[in-house]
Every structure is written in structure tokens, then in C-alpha cells.
Write a protein that holds these residues in place. Structure first.
Motif, short mmCIF file in Angstrom:
data_model
loop_
_atom_site.label_atom_id
_atom_site.label_comp_id
_atom_site.label_asym_id
_atom_site.label_seq_id
_atom_site.Cartn_x
_atom_site.Cartn_y
_atom_site.Cartn_z
N PHE A 71 0.86 -1.19 0.00
CA PHE A 71 0.00 0.00 0.00
C PHE A 71 0.89 1.23 0.00
CE2 PHE A 71 -2.51 3.23 2.32
CZ PHE A 71 -3.70 3.21 1.60
N ALA A 72 0.92 1.94 -1.13
CA ALA A 72 1.70 3.18 -1.21
C ALA A 72 0.81 4.34 -0.78
CB ALA A 72 2.20 3.39 -2.64
N TYR A 73 1.39 5.27 -0.03
CA TYR A 73 0.55 6.31 0.57
C TYR A 73 1.26 7.66 0.64
CZ TYR A 73 3.50 5.42 4.66
OH TYR A 73 4.58 5.28 5.50
N ALA A 74 0.44 8.68 0.82
CA ALA A 74 0.92 10.01 1.19
C ALA A 74 0.31 10.31 2.55
CB ALA A 74 0.47 11.05 0.17
N ALA A 75 1.14 10.73 3.48
CA ALA A 75 0.66 10.99 4.84
C ALA A 75 1.07 12.39 5.28
CB ALA A 75 1.21 9.96 5.82
N GLY A 76 0.26 12.95 6.15
CA GLY A 76 0.56 14.26 6.72
C GLY A 76 0.28 14.25 8.21
N CYS A 77 0.74 15.26 8.90
CA CYS A 77 0.45 15.38 10.32
C CYS A 77 0.52 16.86 10.69
CB CYS A 77 1.45 14.58 11.17
SG CYS A 77 3.15 15.19 11.11
N GLY A 78 -0.14 17.19 11.78
CA GLY A 78 -0.10 18.59 12.17
C GLY A 78 -1.03 18.93 13.29
N ARG A 122 6.79 9.34 16.44
CA ARG A 122 6.91 10.77 16.10
C ARG A 122 7.89 10.97 14.94
NH1 ARG A 122 5.49 10.42 21.32
NH2 ARG A 122 4.04 11.97 22.16
N TYR A 123 7.57 10.30 13.85
CA TYR A 123 8.44 10.35 12.68
C TYR A 123 8.67 11.80 12.24
CZ TYR A 123 10.24 9.54 7.99
OH TYR A 123 11.02 9.55 6.86
N GLY A 124 9.94 12.18 12.10
CA GLY A 124 10.30 13.50 11.62
C GLY A 124 10.24 14.62 12.64
N ALA A 125 10.00 14.29 13.90
CA ALA A 125 9.82 15.34 14.91
C ALA A 125 11.12 16.01 15.33
CB ALA A 125 9.13 14.76 16.15
N LEU A 126 12.23 15.27 15.24
CA LEU A 126 13.49 15.78 15.75
C LEU A 126 14.12 16.77 14.77
CD1 LEU A 126 15.34 15.35 18.25
CD2 LEU A 126 16.69 13.79 16.82
N THR A 127 14.59 17.89 15.28
CA THR A 127 15.23 18.90 14.44
C THR A 127 16.25 19.66 15.28
OG1 THR A 127 14.81 20.68 12.86
CG2 THR A 127 13.54 20.72 14.91
N MET A 128 16.75 20.75 14.72
CA MET A 128 17.75 21.57 15.39
C MET A 128 17.20 22.98 15.57
SD MET A 128 21.10 21.07 16.31
CE MET A 128 21.82 19.96 15.11
N THR A 129 17.44 23.56 16.72
CA THR A 129 17.02 24.95 16.94
C THR A 129 18.02 25.89 16.26
OG1 THR A 129 18.29 25.26 18.97
CG2 THR A 129 16.08 24.29 19.18
N ALA A 130 17.63 27.14 16.15
CA ALA A 130 18.53 28.14 15.56
C ALA A 130 19.80 28.31 16.39
CB ALA A 130 17.80 29.48 15.42
N GLU A 131 19.72 27.91 17.67
CA GLU A 131 20.89 28.01 18.55
C GLU A 131 21.77 26.76 18.48
OE1 GLU A 131 17.87 30.68 19.31
OE2 GLU A 131 17.69 28.51 19.65
N GLY A 132 21.34 25.77 17.68
CA GLY A 132 22.15 24.58 17.50
C GLY A 132 21.85 23.45 18.46
N SER A 136 12.60 18.22 19.93
CA SER A 136 11.52 17.44 19.33
C SER A 136 10.29 18.34 19.22
CB SER A 136 11.20 16.21 20.19
OG SER A 136 10.22 15.41 19.57
N GLU A 137 9.87 18.63 17.99
CA GLU A 137 8.75 19.53 17.78
C GLU A 137 7.42 18.81 17.97
OE1 GLU A 137 10.42 23.04 14.94
OE2 GLU A 137 9.49 21.35 13.91
N LEU A 138 6.41 19.57 18.32
CA LEU A 138 5.09 19.02 18.59
C LEU A 138 4.31 18.79 17.30
CD1 LEU A 138 4.09 21.35 21.58
CD2 LEU A 138 5.05 19.04 21.70
N GLY A 139 3.35 17.87 17.37
CA GLY A 139 2.43 17.65 16.26
C GLY A 139 2.79 16.50 15.35
N PHE A 140 3.89 15.80 15.63
CA PHE A 140 4.29 14.68 14.78
C PHE A 140 3.76 13.35 15.31
CE2 PHE A 140 7.14 17.99 13.44
CZ PHE A 140 7.35 17.74 12.09
N ASP A 141 2.73 13.41 16.12
CA ASP A 141 2.08 12.19 16.62
C ASP A 141 0.63 12.10 16.14
OD1 ASP A 141 1.19 14.34 18.07
OD2 ASP A 141 1.32 13.36 20.03
N THR A 142 0.34 12.77 15.01
CA THR A 142 -1.03 12.78 14.48
C THR A 142 -1.03 12.44 12.98
OG1 THR A 142 -0.87 15.17 14.04
CG2 THR A 142 -1.82 14.49 16.17
N TRP A 143 -0.22 11.47 12.58
CA TRP A 143 -0.12 11.13 11.16
C TRP A 143 -1.42 10.54 10.63
CZ3 TRP A 143 3.73 12.55 8.02
CH2 TRP A 143 4.94 12.94 8.61
N THR A 144 -1.83 11.00 9.44
CA THR A 144 -3.03 10.49 8.77
C THR A 144 -2.76 10.33 7.28
OG1 THR A 144 -3.88 12.74 8.39
CG2 THR A 144 -4.61 11.60 10.40
#
Length: 285
Positions: A71-78, A122-132, A136-144
Motif C-alpha cells: 500500500f503506497a501512501y501520502a501521509a501528513g500530520c499537524g 513521532r516520525y520527523g519530529a526531531l530537528t535543530m534549533t537556531a541556537e544549535g 523534538s517539535e510538537l504535532g508529529f504524533d497525528t499522522w493520517t
């Protein structure tokens, strides 16, 4: 979004001011402001070439034996119903003013199980702040899953069937699901968010929009008891699920299957054993 031409005066919205408003105040849409950025498109500006009778010829039918259903899919979260600050991938798209979705495939008999896994991890939640600093950003636990609305349809006899929220794909018997997914990424990687951020176009857009590229790079963490592994979330692409981008995705899948069946061993494998999962490299016999 614009279409590049040699004559700037012929470009749509050529007289628009960079960063000018496209949507009404308060709109939940992702592409809210105009930038003269040529967003990448999976499969290029045209469908990958494949004859209209590609799946009806003896060359294909004599070699194709149906295997696993995937099953190939496109998913989003937010947006989170109880936390307006949790915007997930939608928030990244709004900062870029670009369409972003996760594209991949799963062989799970109930595809929604994959959504629960993505949300739990939380796929894709981890990132870097401007301060380095890692965060882990919010909203990556609602994939549809997203509704797919192609302009056209798969080729006659194609092993791809359009479902409402994905593409049902019957793989050849000797094409594994992991290899299939890696071949998808191999044909789409130039349109991934990670690759684009390092491209001249990505660097120019982020400079123009005053965005720190570090804050857009996405990672995922995977826990293994007391240990953790961080991996690049490379399945996030520029993709519009209600346009001919879906036709491009269908054609990419059709090309992968047709090449595998008709060319066989001439098509190099691109998948690999994951040492991060504790799998040792295969030893020569």
C-alpha cells in the motif's frame, strides 16, 4: 509557485511582491505567501515514459508473477485538537510555503497500523534549533493518510490500483517490499525535503524567506531498550495529493515494476541491511 521561463515577463505573477499574501488571513492552507521558487516535482515535469500497453505485452505477462500486496501512501500530520502549538509537518510546510507530505509504502494488512507506528515514534519530529540544540517539535504524533485525487488513471493492466487514501500495488513475486520502497526513494530523492534543503534552490529560498535551514531538517529517533538511534527522515517530499503529482507517483511505481519484470537482473538493487537494527553485514559464502 511559478513555472520557469527564459523571459521573466512571461512568468505567472511576475509582478507580485516576494512574500505577498496568497490566502485570506486566518486560512489553514500551507502555501500562504508567494515566492518565485520552482518547487521540485517527483518524477520531473512530465510522466516517466512507459508505453500505453506496457502491462499487456508478452514480454511483461510471460515474466510477471504476482507477489505481495503493498500500500503506497501520502501521509501528513499537524494540527492537534487540544494544542494549537502542535503543527507537525503542516507547520514546516507553512514556514516554507510549500506542499510537503510523507511518501512511502507498507505491506501491513491494515495500513492504519503503520500510521499508529509513525505517530508513536513521532516520525520527523526531531530537528535543530537556531541556537544549535536538538529538539523534538510538537504535532508529529497525528499522522493520517491523505486522499489521493489523480488527474488520470493507471495504465491498462497495471498492477497499481487507486484507492481513496492510497495506492494498492501488487508487487512481482521476486521484488521485496524493502527493495521496492528504496527504489521509490531512489527515483524521488531529488524531491525530498532533505535533499532540496542542500540544493542551490533550497539555499536560495531559505535565504529569501529568512529561514534557518537547520530548523527544517528532519530526523527520527528509534529506541532499542536502553539505546537510541537517530536517522534522517528522508521520506518527506514536495507533493500535492490532489493534483497530477499523484499521476507521477503512479507512473514511478509502474516504471519500477515494469523494469524489474522485463529487465530482471539488469536492474541493480538499492536496498541494504540495516546495521542500526543490529543486522550484521552478509558474509561471503
Amino acid at each position: 509557485m511559478t513555472t520557469k521561463t527564459d523571459d521573466p515577463s512571461g512568468r505567472p505573477h511576475a509582478n507580485r511582491e516576494i512574500g505577498s499574501v496568497l490566502l485570506p488571513e486566518g486560512s489553514a492552507g500551507a502555501v500562504r505567501r508567494w515566492y518565485p521558487t520552482q518547487w521540485p516535482r517527483i518524477g520531473g515535469t512530465k510522466l516517466l515514459p512507459l508505453p500505453s500497453d506496457a502491462f499487456l505485452t508478452d514480454a511483461f505477462l510471460s515474466q510477471y508473477r504476482p507477489g505481495f500486496l503493498t500500500f503506497a501512501y501520502a501521509a501528513g500530520c499537524g494540527y492537534h485538537p487540544h494544542n494549537p502549538a502542535a503543527q507537525g509537518l503542516v507547520g514546516i510546510a507553512r514556514r516554507l510555503n510549500a506542499p510537503l507530505h510523507k511518501l512511502s509504502a507498507t505491506t501491513q494488512s491494515d495500513p492504519t497500523t503503520r500510521l499508529r507506528e509513525l505517530s508513536r515514534g513521532r516520525y520527523g519530529a526531531l530537528t535543530m534549533t537556531a541556537e544549535g540544540h536538538l529538539c523534538s517539535e510538537l504535532g508529529f504524533d497525528t499522522w493520517t493518510f491523505q486522499v489521493l485525487l489523480p488527474v488520470g488513471r493507471p495504465l491498462e493492466g497495471s498492477p497499481v490500483t487507486v484507492q481513496e487514501r492510497g495506492l494498492s500495488v501488487r508487487l512481482p513475486h521476486d521484488l521485496g517490499s524493502e527493495e521496492f520502497e528504496k527504489r521509490m526513494h531512489d527515483l524521488m530523492q531529488d524531491c525530498s525535503l532533505g535533499a532540496w534543503l542542500e540544493s542551490p534552490g533550497g539555499i536560495a529560498h531559505c535565504r529569501m524567506a529568512d529561514i534557518d535551514r537547520r530548523t527544517l531538517r528532519r530526523y527520527s529517533t528509534y529506541g532499542f531498550n536502553a539505546t537510541w538511534r537517530r536517522s534522517v527522515a528522508n521520506e518527506i517530499y514536495f507533493f500535492r495529493p490532489k493534483t497530477d503529482d499523484v499521476d507521477r507517483l503512479i507512473r514511478i511505481i509502474e516504471v519500477i515494476i515494469h523494469r524489474h519484470v522485463t529487465l530482471g537482473a539488469a536492474v541493480a538493487n538499492v536496498s541494504f541491511l540495516s546495521r542500526g537494527q543490529g543486522i550484521e553485514k552478509e558474509r561471503a559464502v
